[in-house]
Design a protein around this motif. Structure first.
Motif, short mmCIF file in Angstrom:
data_model
loop_
_atom_site.label_atom_id
_atom_site.label_comp_id
_atom_site.label_asym_id
_atom_site.label_seq_id
_atom_site.Cartn_x
_atom_site.Cartn_y
_atom_site.Cartn_z
N THR A 26 0.82 -1.20 0.00
CA THR A 26 0.00 0.00 0.00
C THR A 26 0.86 1.25 0.00
OG1 THR A 26 -1.77 -1.15 1.15
CG2 THR A 26 -1.81 1.24 1.25
N THR A 27 1.93 1.25 0.79
CA THR A 27 2.80 2.44 0.82
C THR A 27 3.51 2.62 -0.52
OG1 THR A 27 4.64 1.20 1.79
CG2 THR A 27 3.18 2.36 3.31
N ILE A 28 3.87 1.52 -1.16
CA ILE A 28 4.51 1.60 -2.48
C ILE A 28 3.53 2.16 -3.51
CG2 ILE A 28 5.43 0.23 -4.40
CD1 ILE A 28 6.55 -1.68 -2.21
N LEU A 29 2.31 1.63 -3.53
CA LEU A 29 1.31 2.05 -4.51
C LEU A 29 0.84 3.48 -4.29
CD1 LEU A 29 -0.82 -1.20 -4.83
CD2 LEU A 29 0.90 -0.33 -6.43
N SER A 30 0.89 3.95 -3.05
CA SER A 30 0.47 5.32 -2.78
C SER A 30 1.58 6.33 -3.07
CB SER A 30 0.00 5.47 -1.33
OG SER A 30 1.07 5.22 -0.45
N GLY A 31 2.78 5.83 -3.38
CA GLY A 31 3.87 6.71 -3.78
C GLY A 31 4.63 7.35 -2.63
N LYS A 32 4.51 6.81 -1.45
CA LYS A 32 5.22 7.38 -0.30
C LYS A 32 6.72 7.14 -0.44
CE LYS A 32 1.41 7.08 2.90
NZ LYS A 32 0.88 6.51 4.13
N CYS A 52 0.00 -5.36 -9.54
CA CYS A 52 -1.18 -6.22 -9.69
C CYS A 52 -2.00 -6.26 -8.41
CB CYS A 52 -0.76 -7.63 -10.07
SG CYS A 52 -0.12 -7.77 -11.73
N MET A 53 -1.40 -5.95 -7.29
CA MET A 53 -2.10 -5.99 -6.00
C MET A 53 -3.03 -4.80 -5.79
SD MET A 53 -1.13 -8.65 -4.36
CE MET A 53 0.18 -9.76 -4.00
N LYS A 54 -2.98 -3.83 -6.69
CA LYS A 54 -3.78 -2.62 -6.52
C LYS A 54 -5.26 -2.93 -6.39
CE LYS A 54 -4.49 1.96 -8.37
NZ LYS A 54 -4.08 2.95 -9.36
N PHE A 55 -5.75 -3.88 -7.14
CA PHE A 55 -7.17 -4.20 -7.13
C PHE A 55 -7.47 -5.54 -6.46
CE2 PHE A 55 -6.40 -1.45 -10.82
CZ PHE A 55 -7.20 -0.37 -10.43
N ALA A 56 -6.54 -6.06 -5.70
CA ALA A 56 -6.75 -7.34 -5.02
C ALA A 56 -7.73 -7.16 -3.87
CB ALA A 56 -5.42 -7.87 -4.49
N PRO A 57 -8.67 -8.09 -3.69
CA PRO A 57 -9.59 -7.98 -2.56
C PRO A 57 -8.86 -8.21 -1.25
CG PRO A 57 -9.96 -10.02 -3.77
CD PRO A 57 -8.93 -9.24 -4.52
N ILE A 58 -9.12 -7.36 -0.30
CA ILE A 58 -8.43 -7.45 0.99
C ILE A 58 -9.24 -8.26 2.00
CG2 ILE A 58 -7.56 -6.09 2.94
CD1 ILE A 58 -5.89 -5.87 0.42
N THR A 59 -10.54 -8.11 2.00
CA THR A 59 -11.36 -8.81 2.98
C THR A 59 -11.70 -10.22 2.50
OG1 THR A 59 -13.42 -8.01 2.03
CG2 THR A 59 -12.42 -6.66 3.74
N SER A 60 -11.92 -11.09 3.43
CA SER A 60 -12.23 -12.47 3.07
C SER A 60 -13.61 -12.58 2.42
CB SER A 60 -12.16 -13.37 4.30
OG SER A 60 -13.13 -12.99 5.24
N VAL A 61 -14.49 -11.61 2.67
CA VAL A 61 -15.82 -11.63 2.06
C VAL A 61 -15.68 -11.54 0.54
CG1 VAL A 61 -18.02 -10.39 1.85
CG2 VAL A 61 -16.93 -10.66 4.08
#
Length: 101
Positions: free
Chosen positions: A33-39, A55-64
């Protein structure tokens, strides 16, 4: 969780921190997340490449979300669909991904 008052709030906060510390995948997700946000000063996990992180930008985070996607794929990949082409499979997946929007 910090706003929950009293002893119960403290117990909940400690339990949440324990679970987060124990979950190595969560720490990796935070790094991505820190990489993708450009920090600045973001550290890439050693087992991932830059293309994998993007590729992880749109990966679902929650188990639902994950369970929902497995359920969708299960309905797509039934034994009754033996003659489905890869082109039609792609169209079917796109329709199911956007059916709730």
């Amino acid at each position: 969780m910090e706003k929950v008052p009293g002893q119960q709030g403290k117990i909940i906060q400690e339990k949440l921190l324990y679970l987060i510390e124990k979950n190595v995948g969560f720490q990796t997700a935070k790094q991505i997340t820190t990489i993708l946000s450009g920090k600045e000063n973001s550290i890439m996990p050693s087992n991932l490449t830059p293309s994998m992180c993007s590729c992880m930008k749109f990966a679902p985070i929650t188990s639902v979300d994950v369970e929902r996607s497995f359920s969708t794929y299960k309905s797509i990949l039934t034994e009754k669909r033996t003659s489905m082409t890869s082109e039609n499979m792609e169209k079917y997946i796109i329709v199911h991904c956007y059916e709730n929007y």
